[in-house]
Design a protein around this motif. Sequence first.
Motif, PDB file in Angstrom:
ATOM      1  N   ASP A 248     -37.218 -38.675 -21.197  1.00  0.00           N
ATOM      2  CA  ASP A 248     -37.550 -40.091 -21.050  1.00  0.00           C
ATOM      3  C   ASP A 248     -38.163 -40.440 -19.704  1.00  0.00           C
ATOM      4  OD1 ASP A 248     -36.268 -40.059 -23.450  1.00  0.00           O
ATOM      5  OD2 ASP A 248     -34.944 -41.753 -23.037  1.00  0.00           O
ATOM      6  N   VAL A 249     -37.813 -39.713 -18.651  1.00  0.00           N
ATOM      7  CA  VAL A 249     -38.323 -40.035 -17.310  1.00  0.00           C
ATOM      8  C   VAL A 249     -39.418 -39.066 -16.896  1.00  0.00           C
ATOM      9  CG1 VAL A 249     -37.726 -40.362 -14.875  1.00  0.00           C
ATOM     10  CG2 VAL A 249     -36.096 -41.011 -16.660  1.00  0.00           C
ATOM     11  N   THR A 250     -39.129 -37.781 -16.964  1.00  0.00           N
ATOM     12  CA  THR A 250     -40.111 -36.777 -16.549  1.00  0.00           C
ATOM     13  C   THR A 250     -41.234 -36.658 -17.565  1.00  0.00           C
ATOM     14  OG1 THR A 250     -38.280 -35.582 -15.517  1.00  0.00           O
ATOM     15  CG2 THR A 250     -40.373 -34.428 -15.668  1.00  0.00           C
ATOM     16  N   GLY A 259     -35.412 -24.467 -22.483  1.00  0.00           N
ATOM     17  CA  GLY A 259     -35.842 -23.569 -21.413  1.00  0.00           C
ATOM     18  C   GLY A 259     -35.411 -24.059 -20.051  1.00  0.00           C
ATOM     19  N   LEU A 260     -35.474 -25.369 -19.833  1.00  0.00           N
ATOM     20  CA  LEU A 260     -35.055 -25.914 -18.547  1.00  0.00           C
ATOM     21  C   LEU A 260     -33.539 -25.853 -18.372  1.00  0.00           C
ATOM     22  CD1 LEU A 260     -37.523 -28.918 -18.257  1.00  0.00           C
ATOM     23  CD2 LEU A 260     -37.471 -26.851 -16.853  1.00  0.00           C
ATOM     24  N   LEU A 261     -32.801 -26.016 -19.472  1.00  0.00           N
ATOM     25  CA  LEU A 261     -31.346 -25.834 -19.397  1.00  0.00           C
ATOM     26  C   LEU A 261     -31.004 -24.383 -19.052  1.00  0.00           C
ATOM     27  CD1 LEU A 261     -30.142 -27.970 -22.458  1.00  0.00           C
ATOM     28  CD2 LEU A 261     -30.060 -28.583 -20.033  1.00  0.00           C
ATOM     29  N   ALA A 262     -31.774 -23.460 -19.625  1.00  0.00           N
ATOM     30  CA  ALA A 262     -31.566 -22.045 -19.292  1.00  0.00           C
ATOM     31  C   ALA A 262     -31.922 -21.772 -17.838  1.00  0.00           C
ATOM     32  CB  ALA A 262     -32.409 -21.162 -20.214  1.00  0.00           C
ATOM     33  N   LEU A 263     -32.934 -22.479 -17.328  1.00  0.00           N
ATOM     34  CA  LEU A 263     -33.316 -22.322 -15.921  1.00  0.00           C
ATOM     35  C   LEU A 263     -32.181 -22.782 -15.015  1.00  0.00           C
ATOM     36  CD1 LEU A 263     -35.696 -21.527 -14.068  1.00  0.00           C
ATOM     37  CD2 LEU A 263     -36.394 -23.931 -14.103  1.00  0.00           C
ATOM     38  N   SER A 307     -42.165 -36.202 -11.578  1.00  0.00           N
ATOM     39  CA  SER A 307     -43.049 -35.058 -11.347  1.00  0.00           C
ATOM     40  C   SER A 307     -42.490 -33.826 -12.045  1.00  0.00           C
ATOM     41  CB  SER A 307     -43.175 -34.786  -9.841  1.00  0.00           C
ATOM     42  OG  SER A 307     -43.825 -33.556  -9.605  1.00  0.00           O
ATOM     43  N   THR A 308     -43.204 -33.342 -13.062  1.00  0.00           N
ATOM     44  CA  THR A 308     -42.708 -32.198 -13.829  1.00  0.00           C
ATOM     45  C   THR A 308     -42.533 -30.962 -12.951  1.00  0.00           C
ATOM     46  OG1 THR A 308     -43.795 -33.047 -15.819  1.00  0.00           O
ATOM     47  CG2 THR A 308     -43.151 -30.723 -15.820  1.00  0.00           C
ATOM     48  N   ALA A 309     -43.528 -30.688 -12.111  1.00  0.00           N
ATOM     49  CA  ALA A 309     -43.460 -29.495 -11.265  1.00  0.00           C
ATOM     50  C   ALA A 309     -42.253 -29.549 -10.342  1.00  0.00           C
ATOM     51  CB  ALA A 309     -44.749 -29.358 -10.456  1.00  0.00           C
ATOM     52  N   VAL A 315     -34.362 -28.334 -10.878  1.00  0.00           N
ATOM     53  CA  VAL A 315     -33.339 -27.959 -11.857  1.00  0.00           C
ATOM     54  C   VAL A 315     -32.786 -26.573 -11.533  1.00  0.00           C
ATOM     55  CG1 VAL A 315     -33.014 -27.280 -14.272  1.00  0.00           C
ATOM     56  CG2 VAL A 315     -34.106 -29.449 -13.730  1.00  0.00           C
ATOM     57  N   PHE A 316     -33.662 -25.656 -11.151  1.00  0.00           N
ATOM     58  CA  PHE A 316     -33.218 -24.313 -10.756  1.00  0.00           C
ATOM     59  C   PHE A 316     -32.360 -24.386  -9.495  1.00  0.00           C
ATOM     60  CE2 PHE A 316     -34.083 -20.309  -8.401  1.00  0.00           C
ATOM     61  CZ  PHE A 316     -33.509 -19.417  -9.294  1.00  0.00           C
TER      62      PHE A 316
END
Length: 416
Positions: A248-250, A259-263, A307-309, A315-316
């Motif tokens: 919703d935000v990013t 994949g981001l949860l795995a990161l 900002s996605t990047a 997150v990592f």
Amino acid sequence: MPIAVYVLALGIFTQGTSEFMLSGLLPGMAADLGVSIPDAGLLISAFAIGMVVGAPLLAVATLNLPRRTALGWLQAVFVAAHVAGALAPGYGTLFATRLVSALAYAGFWGVAVATAVALVPESAKSRAVAVVAGGLTLATIVGVPAGTVLSQHASWRAAFWAVAVATAVSLVCTLVAVAADQRAQGAPDAPGAGGESGAEGGNGARRSVRAELRGMARPQLWLSYAITAFTFGAVIVTFSYLAPLLTDVTGVSEAWVPGLLALFGAGGLVGLVIGGRTAHAHPLATLGWGLGALAAVSVLLAVTARSTAAVVVLVFLLGIAGYVTNPALQSRVFALAPGAPTLVGATNTAAFNVGNTLAPFLGGLAIDAGLGYTSVAWVGAGLAAAGFAAVLRAVRAGRADAGHATPPKPRRHAPA
């Protein structure tokens, strides 16, 4: 390392997946159950409440139960609760099943660690505990993203069924492996978390509980529990609402959420490795630096959430900062209260879940107040700052204790 130790880690993996997988299931669960996402987030708190109550309660209740029996029954209750959860007609029923699941899981944690320690020689006990606890790290890296993918392609109920089936398989493996390793060692199936002699019976258990309560009567220990609650709360408040924040935000596609949860989980594994190397020699320094980093990462995540990047990197880093403190949080309480080996660990588990209970609740309040999903990262930063302040208090208390323990130097008298 006996095969049973790895099988016990499997049990932690399957049940730990359920503990954390709701972070990726919240949007679908909220829509299906007809509740808001903050209300769905309270299901995370429900599990944590069960852990808070269950950890010390079942540590005492399993003192005189044979370990293999206790492990089997606890996993059976967990499976039954997840079947009921998958079939739950509404929010209230699902909330109740989360409480029951957590009670069983909390008990399994305590007995699993006691069993693993009993199966290995003294030189391998720390490694055995690390292997069992590693099941939870694996759950965040593999289990949580897998549950998210399954919920996206089927439903959140399918993820609950998968956990129930995996835990049932783990149950059978546990019964077989623990019995086999006990026979190989010629050891009886000793009582559960307490490791007491079965010959003592009920009176021996009562004496053990009184002794452990006496061993826990130290202010520094309870300050350490507060640090545990603040630290884990600071991590879990952001992680609990990470999926809706990302979408919703990013603006990240739902397909990228697993994949981001795995990161995050991969970052947690890196943090555990780093913290494992520094916690023994420098526990408070590890906690201080870790909490400082956690506060900084949380603030940056709130500021750069669009900002996605930046979010991918943060997150990592959130995983690293969140888990680098874990070895120090786990080991320091045992050093502070060596006379209470059963209750000290169980109460620390409860402290972790005090943070796991209150943090999603606070995050939900912030969202309901109209502050948006980025507000949960600000809540996380505040909790990390409170934990950092508690660490500073622990440093001062430690110095005071050291000063009191130092004998006064003899006065030198001038010659007459």
